[in-house]
Motif scaffolding. Structure first.
Motif, short mmCIF file in Angstrom:
data_model
loop_
_atom_site.label_atom_id
_atom_site.label_comp_id
_atom_site.label_asym_id
_atom_site.label_seq_id
_atom_site.Cartn_x
_atom_site.Cartn_y
_atom_site.Cartn_z
N ILE A 30 -4.86 -3.23 -2.00
CA ILE A 30 -5.20 -1.72 -1.17
C ILE A 30 -3.45 -1.66 -0.12
CG2 ILE A 30 -7.96 -2.02 -1.00
CD1 ILE A 30 -7.18 -3.24 1.84
N TRP A 31 -3.10 -2.40 0.75
CA TRP A 31 -1.87 -3.01 1.00
C TRP A 31 -0.07 -2.51 0.31
CZ3 TRP A 31 -2.32 -2.43 6.51
CH2 TRP A 31 -3.36 -2.39 6.48
N GLN A 32 -0.83 -2.69 -1.22
CA GLN A 32 1.25 -2.46 -1.96
C GLN A 32 1.43 -1.09 -1.66
OE1 GLN A 32 1.51 -5.26 -3.06
NE2 GLN A 32 -0.44 -6.43 -2.04
N TYR A 33 2.41 -0.90 -1.97
CA TYR A 33 3.39 0.33 -1.72
C TYR A 33 2.93 0.75 -2.52
CZ TYR A 33 5.98 -1.33 2.25
OH TYR A 33 6.33 -1.43 3.44
N VAL A 34 2.79 2.06 -2.91
CA VAL A 34 2.17 3.57 -3.85
C VAL A 34 3.53 3.15 -4.99
CG1 VAL A 34 1.95 5.60 -4.61
CG2 VAL A 34 0.26 4.19 -2.49
N PHE A 35 4.58 3.60 -4.12
CA PHE A 35 5.98 3.03 -4.95
C PHE A 35 6.50 2.19 -4.85
CE2 PHE A 35 4.71 8.08 -4.49
CZ PHE A 35 4.73 8.24 -5.53
N PRO A 36 6.20 0.68 -5.98
CA PRO A 36 7.11 0.10 -5.13
C PRO A 36 8.53 -0.68 -5.99
CG PRO A 36 5.39 -1.03 -7.02
CD PRO A 36 4.81 0.59 -6.47
N SER A 37 9.32 -1.42 -5.83
CA SER A 37 10.70 -1.48 -6.35
C SER A 37 10.27 -2.33 -7.28
CB SER A 37 11.35 -2.31 -5.59
OG SER A 37 12.52 -2.65 -6.12
N ASP A 38 11.74 -1.71 -8.26
CA ASP A 38 11.38 -2.70 -9.73
C ASP A 38 11.39 -4.18 -9.73
OD1 ASP A 38 13.33 -1.76 -8.96
OD2 ASP A 38 14.30 -0.60 -11.14
N ARG A 39 11.70 -4.73 -8.51
CA ARG A 39 12.72 -5.73 -8.88
C ARG A 39 11.97 -6.70 -7.52
NH1 ARG A 39 17.05 -2.35 -8.06
NH2 ARG A 39 17.81 -2.77 -10.61
N LEU A 40 11.64 -7.44 -7.08
CA LEU A 40 11.68 -8.84 -6.38
C LEU A 40 12.78 -8.96 -5.18
CD1 LEU A 40 9.67 -11.50 -7.46
CD2 LEU A 40 8.33 -9.34 -7.02
N SER A 41 12.25 -8.77 -3.73
CA SER A 41 13.73 -9.35 -3.23
C SER A 41 13.25 -9.84 -2.67
CB SER A 41 14.30 -7.41 -2.85
OG SER A 41 13.55 -6.53 -2.37
N THR A 42 14.77 -10.69 -1.41
CA THR A 42 14.03 -11.51 -0.22
C THR A 42 14.48 -10.40 0.57
OG1 THR A 42 15.93 -12.53 -1.38
CG2 THR A 42 15.01 -13.43 0.96
N ASP A 43 12.77 -10.52 2.05
CA ASP A 43 13.38 -10.09 3.46
C ASP A 43 13.63 -10.24 3.78
OD1 ASP A 43 12.54 -9.72 6.18
OD2 ASP A 43 10.42 -8.53 4.88
N PRO A 44 14.70 -9.37 4.98
CA PRO A 44 16.16 -10.02 5.33
C PRO A 44 15.32 -10.17 6.71
CG PRO A 44 15.54 -7.29 5.55
CD PRO A 44 14.76 -8.12 4.74
N ARG A 45 15.08 -10.40 7.26
CA ARG A 45 14.14 -11.27 8.63
C ARG A 45 13.50 -12.28 8.23
NH1 ARG A 45 11.48 -5.88 11.89
NH2 ARG A 45 13.67 -5.25 13.05
N SER A 46 12.39 -12.24 7.19
CA SER A 46 11.54 -13.51 7.03
C SER A 46 12.43 -14.02 6.21
CB SER A 46 10.43 -13.19 7.00
OG SER A 46 10.34 -12.36 5.60
N GLY A 47 12.96 -14.01 4.80
CA GLY A 47 13.21 -15.19 4.12
C GLY A 47 12.47 -15.08 2.99
N VAL A 48 11.17 -14.39 3.72
CA VAL A 48 9.79 -14.56 2.01
C VAL A 48 10.96 -12.77 0.89
CG1 VAL A 48 7.54 -13.77 1.29
CG2 VAL A 48 8.20 -14.53 3.55
N VAL A 49 10.73 -14.11 -0.57
CA VAL A 49 10.41 -12.82 -1.27
C VAL A 49 9.03 -12.55 -1.50
CG1 VAL A 49 10.70 -12.97 -4.41
CG2 VAL A 49 12.15 -15.03 -2.60
N ARG A 50 9.71 -10.95 -1.67
CA ARG A 50 8.65 -10.01 -2.31
C ARG A 50 9.21 -8.51 -2.81
NH1 ARG A 50 8.35 -9.54 3.94
NH2 ARG A 50 6.41 -11.46 3.57
N ARG A 51 8.08 -7.69 -2.87
CA ARG A 51 8.42 -6.80 -3.59
C ARG A 51 8.37 -5.22 -2.76
NH1 ARG A 51 8.97 -5.25 -9.19
NH2 ARG A 51 8.21 -7.44 -9.94
N HIS A 52 8.97 -4.68 -2.36
CA HIS A 52 9.26 -3.51 -1.22
C HIS A 52 9.30 -2.60 -2.14
CE1 HIS A 52 10.04 -3.10 2.76
NE2 HIS A 52 11.36 -2.13 2.28
N HIS A 53 9.04 -1.58 -1.14
CA HIS A 53 8.90 0.02 -1.89
C HIS A 53 10.09 0.74 -2.12
CE1 HIS A 53 11.16 1.81 1.71
NE2 HIS A 53 10.76 1.18 2.38
N LEU A 54 10.24 1.85 -3.40
CA LEU A 54 11.81 1.78 -3.83
C LEU A 54 12.50 2.58 -2.63
CD1 LEU A 54 10.65 4.13 -6.97
CD2 LEU A 54 11.18 2.01 -7.16
N ASP A 55 14.02 2.47 -3.26
CA ASP A 55 14.98 2.73 -1.68
C ASP A 55 14.85 4.63 -1.84
OD1 ASP A 55 17.25 1.38 -0.73
OD2 ASP A 55 18.11 3.33 -1.63
#
Length: 329
Positions: free
Chosen positions: A228-253
């Motif tokens: 339920i917390w996932q983005y409706v429009f996720p990115s097509d690639r995983l990326s590293t969060d610039p603040r936490s360093g966690v690898v996750r899927r952000h929303h589309l740019d």
């Protein structure tokens, strides 16, 4: 910037801009606010020859803001953002008030009438889009969303039964509810099925978490991996969060849809400047044309002040729809 002043009044061994970033993150400001504030503070320091802000005050802030208006020709909103960044620096980082009121020359506020598409033009532009970009454009127009509001939607924000969308993290930092168009329901359900499969694949690979504000992340440590917390429009690639360093899927740019909309408007032969925000302007104008009252439109748009919404009444009053030309009488 390595050569900028170091530390706050309480020595920490950190450079000033690093202290600014730490303070912004403790207050859970967005990454965009962090980038903007750090940029303005850096420019302020460089403008005054790399002097430390603790050795400056209202006079230097006033000179910088005046320079932005007279030499930089920035907009009023840009100047206000710069002022907010400097107030944050002094009040929240340096823990002091400016030594006098700031009387900078203010940038002139613009009074532009927004560009609005006709219903047919909206259909023509959307018809030139495909896939996820078409779905996003239909939501911008059909629900009156801002671009980032659309991209930041999470699965839990969509209520198919009530045909409603809860818009969070808005420009005014207040939640609101807007409509979910009937014609979008089935395409959106199909889209979410694909997104869910992608999320399950991420989980199987040891990923699957999504960004949550720090307070929520601490309160619900497992929520970031829940559907339920996932983005409706996720990115097509995983990326590293610039603040936490966690690898996750952000929303589309946002740049993807922005480019697609501009290309679609050109392909449709629309002789207007069309942006993603044009759909929101058109949403409001067409609601007013349909007879909905200004307060209803204000609530759907999330405007704090009805004067902001009133700009669309000016759109209605211009051109041949409201006033008959004397040439035609």
């Amino acid at each position: 910037m390595d050569s900028l002043p170091q530390t706050s009044p309480k020595p920490t061994g950190k450079k000033l801009l690093d202290v600014v970033r730490d303070t912004i993150r403790r207050k859970h400001y967005s990454i965009r606010t962090e980038e903007a504030y750090v940029n303005w503070i850096r420019r302020f320091i460089l403008f005054h020859g790399k002097r430390h802000p603790k050795d400056m005050g209202a006079a230097e802030v006033e000179a910088f803001l005046t320079h932005l208006a007279t030499e930089g020709h920035v907009s009023a909103s840009t100047q206000n953002q710069a002022f907010s960044a400097l107030l944050f620096l002094y009040r929240k980082v340096l823990h002091r008030e400016l030594d006098a009121p700031v009387h900078a020359l203010r940038a002139k506020e613009s009074r532009h009438i927004p560009a609005v598409l006709t219903r047919e033009e909206v259909r023509q532009v959307i018809a030139q889009l495909s896939g996820v970009y078409q779905l996003q454009a239909r939501l911008l127009y059909g629900s009156g969303l801002r671009l980032l509001e659309c991209l930041r939607l999470r699965v839990k924000d969509i209520d198919f039964q009530r045909r409603a969308i809860t818009v969070r993290d808005t420009k005014g930092n207040e939640d609101r509810i807007t409509m979910l168009p009937d014609s979008v329901i089935e395409p959106l359900k199909e889209h979410l099925q694909r997104v869910r499969r992608l999320h399950e694949e991420d989980l199987a690979k040891g990923y699957g978490s999504v960004y949550l504000p720090d307070a929520l992340d601490r309160k619900y440590p497992n929520a970031s991996r829940e559907w339920i917390w996932q983005y409706v429009f996720p990115s097509d690639r995983l990326s590293t969060d610039p603040r936490s360093g966690v690898v996750r899927r952000h929303h589309l740019d946002e740049s993807g849809l922005q480019k697609a909309v501009r290309a679609a408007a050109r392909a449709a032969g629309i002789n207007k400047r069309v942006t993603c925000h044009t759909f929101r302007h058109s949403f409001a104008t067409h609601l007013l044309e349909n007879g909905y009252d200004i307060r209803t439109v204000q609530e759907l748009l999330g405007h704090k002040n009805v004067k902001t919404t009133m700009i669309y009444t000016h759109v209605l009053q211009r051109g041949g729809l409201a006033v008959r030309s004397p040439l035609d009488c």
